[in-house]
Scaffold this motif. Structure first.
Motif, PDB file in Angstrom:
ATOM      1  N   SER A 130     -25.227 -11.333  52.946  1.00  0.00           N
ATOM      2  CA  SER A 130     -23.873 -11.848  52.735  1.00  0.00           C
ATOM      3  C   SER A 130     -22.866 -10.906  53.385  1.00  0.00           C
ATOM      4  O   SER A 130     -23.212  -9.772  53.760  1.00  0.00           O
ATOM      5  CB  SER A 130     -23.580 -12.107  51.256  1.00  0.00           C
ATOM      6  OG  SER A 130     -23.492 -10.923  50.555  1.00  0.00           O
ATOM      7  N   TYR A 131     -21.630 -11.365  53.502  1.00  0.00           N
ATOM      8  CA  TYR A 131     -20.658 -10.666  54.364  1.00  0.00           C
ATOM      9  C   TYR A 131     -19.255 -11.105  53.994  1.00  0.00           C
ATOM     10  O   TYR A 131     -19.038 -12.241  53.525  1.00  0.00           O
ATOM     11  CB  TYR A 131     -20.953 -11.002  55.852  1.00  0.00           C
ATOM     12  CG  TYR A 131     -21.399 -12.429  55.998  1.00  0.00           C
ATOM     13  CD1 TYR A 131     -20.470 -13.452  56.057  1.00  0.00           C
ATOM     14  CD2 TYR A 131     -22.748 -12.762  55.934  1.00  0.00           C
ATOM     15  CE1 TYR A 131     -20.870 -14.764  56.074  1.00  0.00           C
ATOM     16  CE2 TYR A 131     -23.155 -14.088  55.956  1.00  0.00           C
ATOM     17  CZ  TYR A 131     -22.200 -15.078  56.018  1.00  0.00           C
ATOM     18  OH  TYR A 131     -22.590 -16.389  56.009  1.00  0.00           O
ATOM     19  N   ALA A 140     -17.882 -11.257  61.959  1.00  0.00           N
ATOM     20  CA  ALA A 140     -18.947 -11.531  60.979  1.00  0.00           C
ATOM     21  C   ALA A 140     -20.240 -11.897  61.697  1.00  0.00           C
ATOM     22  O   ALA A 140     -21.330 -11.442  61.328  1.00  0.00           O
ATOM     23  CB  ALA A 140     -18.519 -12.641  60.027  1.00  0.00           C
ATOM     24  N   LEU A 158     -21.567  -0.371  61.364  1.00  0.00           N
ATOM     25  CA  LEU A 158     -21.931  -0.631  59.978  1.00  0.00           C
ATOM     26  C   LEU A 158     -22.458   0.674  59.407  1.00  0.00           C
ATOM     27  O   LEU A 158     -23.323   1.317  60.024  1.00  0.00           O
ATOM     28  CB  LEU A 158     -23.012  -1.714  59.898  1.00  0.00           C
ATOM     29  CG  LEU A 158     -22.556  -3.176  60.011  1.00  0.00           C
ATOM     30  CD1 LEU A 158     -21.822  -3.461  61.317  1.00  0.00           C
ATOM     31  CD2 LEU A 158     -23.749  -4.112  59.865  1.00  0.00           C
ATOM     32  N   ALA A 186     -21.909  -8.811  62.984  1.00  0.00           N
ATOM     33  CA  ALA A 186     -22.542  -8.037  61.903  1.00  0.00           C
ATOM     34  C   ALA A 186     -23.825  -8.722  61.430  1.00  0.00           C
ATOM     35  O   ALA A 186     -24.860  -8.061  61.238  1.00  0.00           O
ATOM     36  CB  ALA A 186     -21.559  -7.870  60.746  1.00  0.00           C
ATOM     37  N   VAL A 187     -23.782 -10.045  61.264  1.00  0.00           N
ATOM     38  CA  VAL A 187     -24.970 -10.766  60.780  1.00  0.00           C
ATOM     39  C   VAL A 187     -26.099 -10.679  61.800  1.00  0.00           C
ATOM     40  O   VAL A 187     -27.266 -10.473  61.449  1.00  0.00           O
ATOM     41  CB  VAL A 187     -24.619 -12.231  60.444  1.00  0.00           C
ATOM     42  CG1 VAL A 187     -25.875 -13.065  60.204  1.00  0.00           C
ATOM     43  CG2 VAL A 187     -23.705 -12.281  59.218  1.00  0.00           C
ATOM     44  N   THR A 227     -25.796  -2.128  51.224  1.00  0.00           N
ATOM     45  CA  THR A 227     -24.423  -2.554  51.512  1.00  0.00           C
ATOM     46  C   THR A 227     -23.828  -1.635  52.556  1.00  0.00           C
ATOM     47  O   THR A 227     -23.855  -0.406  52.399  1.00  0.00           O
ATOM     48  CB  THR A 227     -23.560  -2.515  50.234  1.00  0.00           C
ATOM     49  OG1 THR A 227     -24.210  -3.255  49.199  1.00  0.00           O
ATOM     50  CG2 THR A 227     -22.168  -3.109  50.491  1.00  0.00           C
ATOM     51  N   ALA A 254     -20.868  -5.927  54.614  1.00  0.00           N
ATOM     52  CA  ALA A 254     -21.996  -6.849  54.736  1.00  0.00           C
ATOM     53  C   ALA A 254     -23.119  -6.280  53.897  1.00  0.00           C
ATOM     54  O   ALA A 254     -23.230  -5.052  53.757  1.00  0.00           O
ATOM     55  CB  ALA A 254     -22.434  -6.982  56.195  1.00  0.00           C
ATOM     56  N   ASP A 255     -23.924  -7.168  53.303  1.00  0.00           N
ATOM     57  CA  ASP A 255     -25.019  -6.615  52.516  1.00  0.00           C
ATOM     58  C   ASP A 255     -26.296  -7.428  52.657  1.00  0.00           C
ATOM     59  O   ASP A 255     -26.294  -8.553  53.175  1.00  0.00           O
ATOM     60  CB  ASP A 255     -24.625  -6.397  51.050  1.00  0.00           C
ATOM     61  CG  ASP A 255     -24.367  -7.677  50.276  1.00  0.00           C
ATOM     62  OD1 ASP A 255     -25.083  -8.663  50.498  1.00  0.00           O
ATOM     63  OD2 ASP A 255     -23.440  -7.678  49.442  1.00  0.00           O
ATOM     64  N   SER A 299     -18.244 -19.768  56.936  1.00  0.00           N
ATOM     65  CA  SER A 299     -19.464 -19.000  56.670  1.00  0.00           C
ATOM     66  C   SER A 299     -20.687 -19.706  57.251  1.00  0.00           C
ATOM     67  O   SER A 299     -21.569 -19.071  57.854  1.00  0.00           O
ATOM     68  CB  SER A 299     -19.619 -18.784  55.167  1.00  0.00           C
ATOM     69  OG  SER A 299     -20.750 -18.005  54.908  1.00  0.00           O
ATOM     70  N   VAL A 316     -18.071  -2.349  57.192  1.00  0.00           N
ATOM     71  CA  VAL A 316     -17.979  -2.824  58.576  1.00  0.00           C
ATOM     72  C   VAL A 316     -16.674  -2.282  59.147  1.00  0.00           C
ATOM     73  O   VAL A 316     -15.589  -2.578  58.633  1.00  0.00           O
ATOM     74  CB  VAL A 316     -17.996  -4.366  58.631  1.00  0.00           C
ATOM     75  CG1 VAL A 316     -17.837  -4.849  60.070  1.00  0.00           C
ATOM     76  CG2 VAL A 316     -19.282  -4.917  58.012  1.00  0.00           C
TER      77      VAL A 316
END
Ligand SMILES: CC(C)(COP(=O)(O)OP(=O)(O)OC[C@H]1O[C@@H](n2cnc3c(N)ncnc32)[C@H](O)[C@@H]1OP(=O)(O)O)[C@@H](O)C(=O)NCCC(=O)NCCS
Length: 185
Positions: A96-97, A109, A15, A112-113, A69, A84-85, A140, A72
């Motif tokens: 969010s992503y 995802a 990221l 990343a989260v 932000t 992703a932000d 999601s 990725v």
């Protein structure tokens, strides 16, 4: 003030603070795809310049500390697969992503989260880490559950999702339990 690292590495992802130079890759990977934007608050991008303009705004927001932000990218190939932000509101961080459709369902995802949650949870001034998704966006919701967030409830008429037509849409709200820190506020 909440600060964020410009680069976060995970097992398979890098990221990195987003830049207008990422616009072409983002346009190609996800930003023009109606399947990706379906449950989002913006219409598919019509041109690379639209994405570049958004990323320029995101870069300014990073400097202001209001929105972080990250692009990725896959470690293995360097390909940009999404963004992703983290939107900052006082002591709250809202995540969010977006991942390009050809990369869905490989756990990216979630990875990343999880990384963003680890960063935010270590920030002393963050008391609430949360996210919302449309009630009819189960992929999601699943990402948030897998990343360890807990479903808090439904927020009625929470979002305008123009790709689904007119009207306010219900969303589901998820949070990472931070009770011990929240009590300090
Ligand atoms: C939501 C999104 C980010 C998920 O990205 P991803 O990299 O595919 O996510 P992951 O692979 O980490 O996890 C996806 C999970 O959703 C599940 N899933 C996918 N489609 C689903 C569906 N229609 N119904 C139920 N579960 C679904 C997958 O099976 C997977 O769960 P599993 O590991 O238990 O099998 C991606 O679909 C996307 O970018 N969508 C468009 C943008 C968007 O909606 N962003 C979120 C805004 S709130």
């Amino acid at each position: 003030m909440i600060s964020a690292p410009e680069r976060i590495a995970t097992e398979r992802l890098l990221l990195a603070r987003v830049s207008p130079a990422d616009a072409e890759a983002a346009f190609e990977a996800y930003a023009a795809d109606p399947a990706v934007t379906r449950f989002l608050s913006w219409a598919p991008a019509a041109a690379v310049a639209d994405v570049a303009r958004y990323f320029a705004g995101a870069a300014a927001a990073w400097d202001a500390g209001s929105l972080f932000t990250w692009s990725v990218r896959l470690v293995e190939t360097g390909a940009l697969i999404g963004v992703a932000d983290a939107r900052v509101d006082a002591y709250m961080v809202n995540l969010s992503y977006v991942i390009g459709a050809r990369f869905w369902n490989r756990g990216y995802a979630t990875e990343a989260v999880r990384a963003l949650c680890a960063w935010a949870a270590a920030e002393p001034d963050v008391a609430r880490i949360w996210a919302v998704c449309a009630v009819d966006n189960p992929a999601s919701a699943r990402v948030l559950e897998k990343a360890g967030l807990v479903r808090e409830g439904t927020l009625p008429r929470q979002a305008v999702l123009p790709n689904l037509g007119a009207g306010m849409r219900d969303c589901v709200c998820y949070t990472l339990e931070r009770n011990e820190r929240a009590r300090a506020y």
